[in-house]
Enzyme design. Structure first.
Site, PDB file in Angstrom:
ATOM      1  N   GLU A   1       2.074  11.614  -4.908  1.00 49.69           N
ATOM      2  CA  GLU A   1       2.882  11.852  -6.118  1.00 49.69           C
ATOM      3  C   GLU A   1       4.383  11.890  -5.849  1.00 49.69           C
ATOM      4  OE1 GLU A   1       0.148  13.511  -5.281  1.00 49.69           O
ATOM      5  OE2 GLU A   1      -1.089  13.991  -7.027  1.00 49.69           O
TER       6      GLU A   1
ATOM      7  N   GLY B   1      -4.380  12.527  -8.264  1.00 47.83           N
ATOM      8  CA  GLY B   1      -5.387  13.213  -9.070  1.00 47.83           C
ATOM      9  C   GLY B   1      -6.802  12.905  -8.615  1.00 47.83           C
TER      10      GLY B   1
ATOM     11  N   ALA C   1      -4.025  10.004 -11.363  1.00 45.09           N
ATOM     12  CA  ALA C   1      -3.821  10.018 -12.808  1.00 45.09           C
ATOM     13  C   ALA C   1      -3.259   8.652 -13.206  1.00 45.09           C
ATOM     14  CB  ALA C   1      -2.845  11.128 -13.173  1.00 45.09           C
TER      15      ALA C   1
ATOM     16  N   GLU D   1      -7.436  15.327  -5.998  1.00 46.25           N
ATOM     17  CA  GLU D   1      -7.548  16.643  -6.648  1.00 46.25           C
ATOM     18  C   GLU D   1      -8.886  16.790  -7.381  1.00 46.25           C
ATOM     19  OE1 GLU D   1      -3.757  16.000  -8.621  1.00 46.25           O
ATOM     20  OE2 GLU D   1      -3.006  17.835  -7.705  1.00 46.25           O
TER      21      GLU D   1
HETATM   22  N1  CO8 Z   1      -2.563   4.521 -12.565  1.00 47.30           N
HETATM   23  C1  CO8 Z   1      -2.619   3.388 -13.299  1.00 47.30           C
HETATM   24  N2  CO8 Z   1      -2.987   2.195 -12.808  1.00 47.30           N
HETATM   25  C2  CO8 Z   1      -3.295   2.146 -11.498  1.00 47.30           C
HETATM   26  C3  CO8 Z   1      -3.261   3.269 -10.665  1.00 47.30           C
HETATM   27  C4  CO8 Z   1      -2.878   4.510 -11.262  1.00 47.30           C
HETATM   28  N3  CO8 Z   1      -2.833   5.661 -10.569  1.00 47.30           N
HETATM   29  N4  CO8 Z   1      -3.625   2.913  -9.416  1.00 47.30           N
HETATM   30  C5  CO8 Z   1      -3.889   1.589  -9.469  1.00 47.30           C
HETATM   31  N5  CO8 Z   1      -3.697   1.128 -10.732  1.00 47.30           N
HETATM   32  C6  CO8 Z   1      -3.872  -0.231 -11.209  1.00 47.30           C
HETATM   33  C7  CO8 Z   1      -2.727  -1.141 -10.762  1.00 47.30           C
HETATM   34  O1  CO8 Z   1      -1.602  -0.991 -11.602  1.00 47.30           O
HETATM   35  C8  CO8 Z   1      -3.387  -2.486 -10.854  1.00 47.30           C
HETATM   36  O2  CO8 Z   1      -3.416  -2.876 -12.206  1.00 47.30           O
HETATM   37  P1  CO8 Z   1      -2.872  -4.352 -12.644  1.00 47.30           P
HETATM   38  O3  CO8 Z   1      -3.851  -5.301 -12.032  1.00 47.30           O
HETATM   39  O4  CO8 Z   1      -2.916  -4.305 -14.135  1.00 47.30           O
HETATM   40  O5  CO8 Z   1      -1.517  -4.500 -12.060  1.00 47.30           O
HETATM   41  C9  CO8 Z   1      -4.826  -2.221 -10.442  1.00 47.30           C
HETATM   42  O6  CO8 Z   1      -5.013  -0.811 -10.621  1.00 47.30           O
HETATM   43  C10 CO8 Z   1      -5.099  -2.544  -8.995  1.00 47.30           C
HETATM   44  O7  CO8 Z   1      -4.149  -1.863  -8.212  1.00 47.30           O
HETATM   45  P2  CO8 Z   1      -3.316  -2.557  -7.042  1.00 47.30           P
HETATM   46  O8  CO8 Z   1      -3.063  -3.996  -7.381  1.00 47.30           O
HETATM   47  O9  CO8 Z   1      -2.120  -1.717  -6.759  1.00 47.30           O
HETATM   48  O10 CO8 Z   1      -4.401  -2.491  -5.857  1.00 47.30           O
HETATM   49  P3  CO8 Z   1      -4.109  -2.453  -4.295  1.00 47.30           P
HETATM   50  O11 CO8 Z   1      -5.440  -2.609  -3.653  1.00 47.30           O
HETATM   51  O12 CO8 Z   1      -3.037  -3.394  -3.921  1.00 47.30           O
HETATM   52  O13 CO8 Z   1      -3.523  -0.982  -3.998  1.00 47.30           O
HETATM   53  C11 CO8 Z   1      -3.532   1.429  -4.217  1.00 47.30           C
HETATM   54  C12 CO8 Z   1      -4.367   0.130  -4.177  1.00 47.30           C
HETATM   55  C13 CO8 Z   1      -2.901   1.673  -2.838  1.00 47.30           C
HETATM   56  C14 CO8 Z   1      -4.474   2.578  -4.559  1.00 47.30           C
HETATM   57  C15 CO8 Z   1      -2.420   1.298  -5.279  1.00 47.30           C
HETATM   58  O14 CO8 Z   1      -3.003   0.851  -6.482  1.00 47.30           O
HETATM   59  C16 CO8 Z   1      -1.680   2.563  -5.559  1.00 47.30           C
HETATM   60  O15 CO8 Z   1      -0.819   2.967  -4.789  1.00 47.30           O
HETATM   61  N6  CO8 Z   1      -1.991   3.239  -6.714  1.00 47.30           N
HETATM   62  C17 CO8 Z   1      -1.293   4.426  -7.143  1.00 47.30           C
HETATM   63  C18 CO8 Z   1      -1.690   5.641  -6.346  1.00 47.30           C
HETATM   64  C19 CO8 Z   1      -0.929   6.857  -6.805  1.00 47.30           C
HETATM   65  O16 CO8 Z   1       0.282   6.920  -6.725  1.00 47.30           O
HETATM   66  N7  CO8 Z   1      -1.648   7.872  -7.314  1.00 47.30           N
HETATM   67  C20 CO8 Z   1      -1.067   9.083  -7.802  1.00 47.30           C
HETATM   68  C21 CO8 Z   1      -0.866   9.006  -9.284  1.00 47.30           C
HETATM   69  S1  CO8 Z   1      -0.010  10.413  -9.937  1.00 47.30           S
HETATM   70  C22 CO8 Z   1      -1.225  11.598 -10.013  1.00 47.30           C
HETATM   71  O17 CO8 Z   1      -2.354  11.388  -9.713  1.00 47.30           O
HETATM   72  C23 CO8 Z   1      -0.798  12.954 -10.503  1.00 47.30           C
HETATM   73  C24 CO8 Z   1      -1.992  13.806 -10.847  1.00 47.30           C
HETATM   74  C25 CO8 Z   1      -1.531  14.964 -11.678  1.00 47.30           C
HETATM   75  C26 CO8 Z   1      -2.711  15.577 -12.449  1.00 47.30           C
HETATM   76  C27 CO8 Z   1      -2.203  16.672 -13.338  1.00 47.30           C
HETATM   77  C28 CO8 Z   1      -3.367  17.324 -14.114  1.00 47.30           C
HETATM   78  C29 CO8 Z   1      -2.960  18.571 -14.810  1.00 47.30           C
END
Ligand code: CO8
Length: 298
Positions: free
Chosen positions: A171, A148, A105, A151
């Site tokens: 998460e 997400g 998400a 999921e």
């Molecule tokens: N949300 C927003 N932006 C994101 C997300 C995200 N989940 N993941 C990556 N991005 C963005 C980064 O902020 C970055 O943007 P910017 O260049 O503006 O800084 C860009 O994408 C590239 O990301 P990275 O520079 O971090 O790329 P890396 O290759 O270094 O790392 C990763 C890749 C490991 C995937 C890393 O981006 C990461 O850890 N992302 C977050 C993963 C995460 O925590 N996901 C869980 C989110 S919470 C969730 O999903 C809850 C779901 C609930 C659903 C409920 C429905 C009812």
């Protein structure tokens, strides 16, 4: 890409269209024409494409690793509903990019939200709408399927993974828990201990091979072949009679909801109901006559 473009109907987000317009004028004209002919819709965060009887949805927020903002999911649901209502489509494939199926998400979108706001608006509750889709949905997962994203894949009916796919539920590291089925569907897919390990640490991820061995995914293929391979399976499903395919999906999904006896009863009623369809007559007659069945979805 060109081959795909000319052999199928495809829509691009408005930003992508602009690029195509400035770069290759003739290409752009053909594209707009095709869009007008098919009635396909343009979206902002996804691409949609029709390949034979298969609808293909590609998540398309590359700069955010396909983070699932609210509007993206509205578009996914809209595209799914449109395929579900289209008799020419028998199955749908959802995919992302080679780097990310979806990194979860959108954290930036939700980080400042307050409880009462999320509760009153049933924040992200609309994600669950895709579970109402009757036609089979296949996930083609390359790269990150986190939070997400994992999921979303698990809300699909079949998951194929590219060799570098990574599944995880991080998460807990953000101070929350999975909210779209991670605590429920992941347990059923990989068992309690592994699901707990993934969800409680937030950093134990599954690679494609592990996901295959645990049963989370049913096939692993080279990244570049993933979408074609998934579409191939979707085409096979789409070539069957749609009533039986949809009832099979419904019956399998029932097994997640009800005790065995109720599930078996449900299955038998659906099985018996299919004897009221032309497809059952055709399927069984074709077998006896040693020919291929020609289903009419009736
Ligand atoms: N949300 C927003 N932006 C994101 C997300 C995200 N989940 N993941 C990556 N991005 C963005 C980064 O902020 C970055 O943007 P910017 O260049 O503006 O800084 C860009 O994408 C590239 O990301 P990275 O520079 O971090 O790329 P890396 O290759 O270094 O790392 C990763 C890749 C490991 C995937 C890393 O981006 C990461 O850890 N992302 C977050 C993963 C995460 O925590 N996901 C869980 C989110 S919470 C969730 O999903 C809850 C779901 C609930 C659903 C409920 C429905 C009812």
């Amino acid at each position: 890409m060109l081959r795909t473009f000319f052999s199928s109907s495809i829509t691009k987000p408005l930003t992508a269209q602009k690029t195509i317009h400035t770069g290759v004028r003739a290409f752009s004209t053909g594209f707009v024409l095709r869009q007008a002919q098919t009635g396909d819709k343009s979206y902002t965060h996804i691409l949609t494409e029709t390949r034979g009887k298969v609808g293909l949805i590609t998540l398309n927020r590359p700069k955010a690793l396909n983070a699932l903002c609210g509007d993206l999911f509205v578009e996914v649901n809209e595209a799914l509903r449109s395929y579900d209502n289209n008799d020419a489509i028998g199955a749908v494939v959802i995919t992302g990019s080679e780097k990310a199926f979806a990194a979860g998400a959108d954290i930036k979108e939700m980080k400042d939200k307050a409880f009462i706001e999320t509760y009153k608006s049933n924040f992200l509750g609309h994600w669950a709408e895709m579970t109402e889709i009757k036609k089979p949905i296949l996930a083609a997962v390359n790269g990150y399927a986190l939070g997400g994203g994992c999921e979303l894949a698990m809300m699909c009916d079949i998951i194929y993974a590219g060799e570098k796919a990574i599944f995880g539920q991080p998460e807990i590291k953000l101070g929350v828990i999975p909210g779209a089925g991670g605590t429920q569907r992941l347990v059923k897919a990989v068992g309690k201990s592994k699901a707990m390990e993934m969800i409680l640490t937030g950093s134990v991820n599954l690679n494609a091979t592990e996901a295959l061995s645990l049963g989370l995914v049913s096939k692993v293929v080279p990244a570049a072949e993933l979408v074609d391979e998934t579409v191939k399976t979707a085409e096979k499903i789409a070539s069957m009679g749609q009533p039986s395919v949809q009832m099979a999906k419904e019956a399998v999904n029932k097994s997640f909801e009800v005790p065995l006896s109720a599930g078996l009863r449900w299955e038998r009623i659906l099985f018996q109901a299919l004897f009221g369809t032309a497809d059952q007559k055709e399927g069984m007659t074709a077998f006896v006559e040693k020919r291929k069945a020609n289903f009419t979805n009736q």
